[in-house]
Design a protein around this motif. Structure first.
Motif, PDB file in Angstrom:
ATOM      1  N   SER A  43      27.732  15.621  22.053  1.00 24.47           N
ATOM      2  CA  SER A  43      27.189  16.949  22.367  1.00 24.47           C
ATOM      3  C   SER A  43      25.818  17.195  21.737  1.00 24.47           C
ATOM      4  O   SER A  43      24.942  17.783  22.400  1.00 24.47           O
ATOM      5  N   PRO A  44      25.544  16.747  20.505  1.00 21.51           N
ATOM      6  CA  PRO A  44      24.171  16.897  19.999  1.00 21.51           C
ATOM      7  C   PRO A  44      23.151  16.111  20.827  1.00 21.51           C
ATOM      8  O   PRO A  44      22.016  16.543  20.989  1.00 21.51           O
ATOM      9  N   HIS A  45      23.578  14.968  21.364  1.00 22.54           N
ATOM     10  CA  HIS A  45      22.694  14.204  22.250  1.00 22.54           C
ATOM     11  C   HIS A  45      22.316  15.052  23.462  1.00 22.54           C
ATOM     12  O   HIS A  45      21.152  15.097  23.876  1.00 22.54           O
ATOM     13  N   MET A  46      23.307  15.732  24.042  1.00 21.14           N
ATOM     14  CA  MET A  46      23.032  16.574  25.209  1.00 21.14           C
ATOM     15  C   MET A  46      22.165  17.774  24.828  1.00 21.14           C
ATOM     16  O   MET A  46      21.307  18.190  25.603  1.00 21.14           O
ATOM     17  N   MET A  47      22.376  18.330  23.647  1.00 22.73           N
ATOM     18  CA  MET A  47      21.517  19.439  23.193  1.00 22.73           C
ATOM     19  C   MET A  47      20.066  18.973  23.083  1.00 22.73           C
ATOM     20  O   MET A  47      19.147  19.687  23.506  1.00 22.73           O
ATOM     21  N   LEU A  48      19.878  17.782  22.536  1.00 15.82           N
ATOM     22  CA  LEU A  48      18.532  17.222  22.407  1.00 15.82           C
ATOM     23  C   LEU A  48      17.926  16.973  23.788  1.00 15.82           C
ATOM     24  O   LEU A  48      16.800  17.385  24.069  1.00 15.82           O
ATOM     25  N   HIS A  49      18.683  16.316  24.651  1.00 10.47           N
ATOM     26  CA  HIS A  49      18.230  16.000  26.002  1.00 10.47           C
ATOM     27  C   HIS A  49      17.842  17.273  26.749  1.00 10.47           C
ATOM     28  O   HIS A  49      16.753  17.366  27.330  1.00 10.47           O
ATOM     29  N   LEU A  50      18.713  18.262  26.737  1.00  9.60           N
ATOM     30  CA  LEU A  50      18.436  19.497  27.476  1.00  9.60           C
ATOM     31  C   LEU A  50      17.309  20.310  26.845  1.00  9.60           C
ATOM     32  O   LEU A  50      16.530  20.948  27.552  1.00  9.60           O
TER      33      LEU A  50
END
Length: 191
Positions: A43-50
């Protein structure tokens, strides 16, 4: 007639302010805790990506668009917007193929390349959309942004509804008190 009717004197100032804000967001994303958290939880990866493609890239692109003449031909605008969409879709889906995604999570050079490609892809889509700002070309931008929304939502559904972990359990250790699968599902919801 421009749909983004900003007087010339204010356009440069607003563009520069938007560009600066985007660069500050990008710095906060890349220099904050998310990159290290991204290498152990999904989920932190997705926060970074988004944060890169939905916040930083449009702010930077708006700043750049002030210096790009608006496209006036619908066919040209549609071609450029769809080409940018295709590049963005290949970057997003490609980097999320489990083998490549897991490798990037464990290799700093590939992780940097992944994040840079997300930025370039986001800039391509948003810059093309902002350049298609005349009454005649704005529908091209709307079509490309809608298709971008659709493919990102589809990918989010795959992640959210997957009954098993799609990525290396060493990468998906869970975040925010969630177990591994819940963390992947949260990443999908964010997407």
């Amino acid at each position: 007639m421009s749909l983004v009717a900003i007087p010339a004197s204010g356009a440069v100032w607003r563009g520069n302010a938007s560009f600066l804000a985007g660069m500050l967001v990008l710095a906060a994303l890349w220099l904050g805790p998310l990159p290290s958290l991204s290498q152990v939880a999904f989920s932190p990866h997705m926060m970074l990506h988004l944060g890169i493609v939905v916040v930083a890239a449009p702010l930077i692109a708006f700043g750049l668009a002030v210096h790009i003449p608006p496209m006036t031909d619908f066919g040209t605008a549609l071609s450029r917007c769809l080409l940018a969409l295709l590049f963005e879709m290949v970057a997003v889906w490609g980097w999320h193929v489990p083998l490549l995604h897991d490798t990037a999570a464990h290799n700093t050079s590939l992780f940097v390349l992944e994040q840079a490609s997300f930025l370039v892809a986001g800039l391509a889509v948003w810059t093309a959309a902002f350049a298609a700002r005349s009454r005649e070309t704005a529908p091209a931008a709307a079509i490309a942004l809608f298709l971008t929304f659709m493919h990102m939502t589809m990918f989010g559904l795959v992640l959210t509804l997957a009954p098993i972990l799609l990525y290396d359990p060493n990468f998906c250790r869970g975040a925010f008190g969630l177990d591994r699968l819940q963390d992947q599902h949260l990443g999908g919801v964010l997407m």
